[in-house]
Write a protein that holds these residues in place. Structure first.
Motif: not given
Length: 148
Positions: A1-27
């Motif tokens: 049986m194939t496993t299916a995943f739900s996307g409601f827990d999806g998240v993106i973390e973002f770090t800019d080049s000067d590290n003023s934002l480090s692993d900040a979650v996109i709201g």
């Protein structure tokens, strides 16, 4: 049986080049897509009997997504700044890094990560809806895919 995943827990973390934002979650993230592609290089010669032949070429990736617009969200503001030609952060400082977890950041789930250049940011407002924003980014280098 194939496993299916739900996307409601999806998240993106973002770090800019000067590290003023480090692993900040996109709201207010509503959805996102990661697309990988590979060029094909034609190698057809006269000896191929009238059939085209190809070899794999360079690969690349893009990431895009939609959010509910929030002008107080640090990541949304940074993405908008990185696409503004009037902003001093464009050019060499316009790169960023992302970590995307399509079905959440729990153990055993997939994590995609890589360096990106934000290529577009757009805000959409309609009389009968929530103000939304969309972003797109071009990958630079390798797209890493690992289990959390």
């Amino acid at each position: 049986m194939t496993t299916a995943f739900s996307g409601f827990d999806g998240v993106i973390e973002f770090t800019d080049s000067d590290n003023s934002l480090s692993d900040a979650v996109i709201g207010n993230l509503r959805n996102f897509s990661i697309e990988t592609s590979q060029d094909s290089i034609e190698t057809t010669s006269m000896e191929d009997g009238g059939h085209r032949t190809f070899k794999p070429g360079l690969s690349s990736f893009t990431i895009s997504g939609d959010v509910y617009f929030d002008y107080t969200d640090a990541v949304q503001l940074k993405m908008e700044q990185l696409t503004s030609k009037d902003d001093t952060t464009t050019g060499n400082d316009a790169t960023a890094n992302f970590k995307a977890y399509p079905s959440g950041a729990t153990s055993g789930m997939a994590k995609y990560s890589g360096d990106i250049i934000i290529t577009s940011w757009s805000v959409t407002s309609s009389v009968d809806g929530i103000v939304e924003a969309s972003f797109s980014a071009q990958g630079s280098g390798v797209l890493a895919v690992v289990a959390v």
